[in-house]
Design a protein around this motif. Structure first.
Motif, short mmCIF file in Angstrom:
data_model
loop_
_atom_site.label_atom_id
_atom_site.label_comp_id
_atom_site.label_asym_id
_atom_site.label_seq_id
_atom_site.Cartn_x
_atom_site.Cartn_y
_atom_site.Cartn_z
N MET A 1 0.85 -1.20 0.00
CA MET A 1 0.00 0.00 0.00
C MET A 1 0.88 1.24 0.00
O MET A 1 1.95 1.25 0.62
N SER A 2 0.43 2.28 -0.66
CA SER A 2 1.16 3.55 -0.68
C SER A 2 1.40 4.05 0.75
O SER A 2 0.55 3.88 1.63
N PRO A 3 2.56 4.68 0.99
CA PRO A 3 2.83 5.22 2.32
C PRO A 3 2.12 6.54 2.62
O PRO A 3 2.20 7.04 3.73
N ALA A 4 1.40 7.10 1.64
CA ALA A 4 0.71 8.38 1.85
C ALA A 4 -0.34 8.24 2.96
O ALA A 4 -0.99 7.21 3.10
N LEU A 5 -0.51 9.30 3.74
CA LEU A 5 -1.37 9.28 4.91
C LEU A 5 -2.80 8.80 4.63
O LEU A 5 -3.31 7.96 5.38
N PRO A 6 -3.48 9.26 3.59
CA PRO A 6 -4.86 8.77 3.38
C PRO A 6 -4.92 7.25 3.23
O PRO A 6 -5.87 6.61 3.70
N PHE A 7 -3.91 6.67 2.59
CA PHE A 7 -3.91 5.22 2.38
C PHE A 7 -3.54 4.49 3.66
O PHE A 7 -4.04 3.40 3.94
N ARG A 8 -2.68 5.07 4.47
CA ARG A 8 -2.36 4.49 5.78
C ARG A 8 -3.60 4.48 6.67
O ARG A 8 -3.83 3.54 7.41
#
Length: 156
Positions: A118-125
């Motif tokens: 999964m992407s490390p970007a905050l929305p994806f976290r």
């Protein structure tokens, strides 16, 4: 802490086929509908006609095999025949997930590993924090099913 690391899952399986034979199958995105329980078709896009870094394709997905369908744009990010085939899912500016296959010789066959990050970007976290346990189990089952179906074709 697990939630702070990039969400990553992988499943491995031994296949009685060469790494090159496995690579040829996993990198032919037009065949994914034969194997995946969620992506039932894919096609090369934007002038791409086959696997190479930068090639674009889109996958037609039905999440969990039910509900509405949607097209996911993808771009090949790693492409080494007999070794790795990887692609990013998302837009030109945002990668949501990365999926890939690694092949390594294993006796007279190949150990093939399918992985998901999964992407490390905050929305994806945040999404992973809420949906991760359920989505992770679904992805793991789906990867196992995909690899087992590929194995059956490769070992015919």
């Amino acid at each position: 802490m697990r939630l702070l690391r990039d969400p990553h899952l992988e499943v491995s399986l031994h296949v009685d086929a060469t790494p090159q034979q496995v690579w040829e199958l996993v990198s032919d995105v037009t065949r994914i509908g034969e194997f995946s329980p969620e992506t039932f078709e894919a096609r090369w896009t934007r002038g791409s006609t086959g696997p190479e870094v930068g090639a674009s394709f889109k996958g037609h997905v039905k999440r969990n095999g039910v509900g509405p369908t949607y097209w996911s744009p993808c771009q090949v990010t790693k492409c080494v025949p007999g070794e790795v085939f990887e692609f990013a899912v998302g837009t030109d500016s945002t990668t949501v997930t990365t999926w890939g296959y690694e092949m390594e010789p294993d006796g007279r066959g190949t150990r093939v590993t399918e992985y998901f990050t999964m992407s490390p970007a905050l929305p994806f976290r945040l999404y992973w924090l809420v949906m991760g346990p359920l989505r992770g189990r679904t992805n793991e089952r789906g990867m196992r099913t995909t690899l087992e179906r590929m194995k059956a074709v490769l070992e015919k």
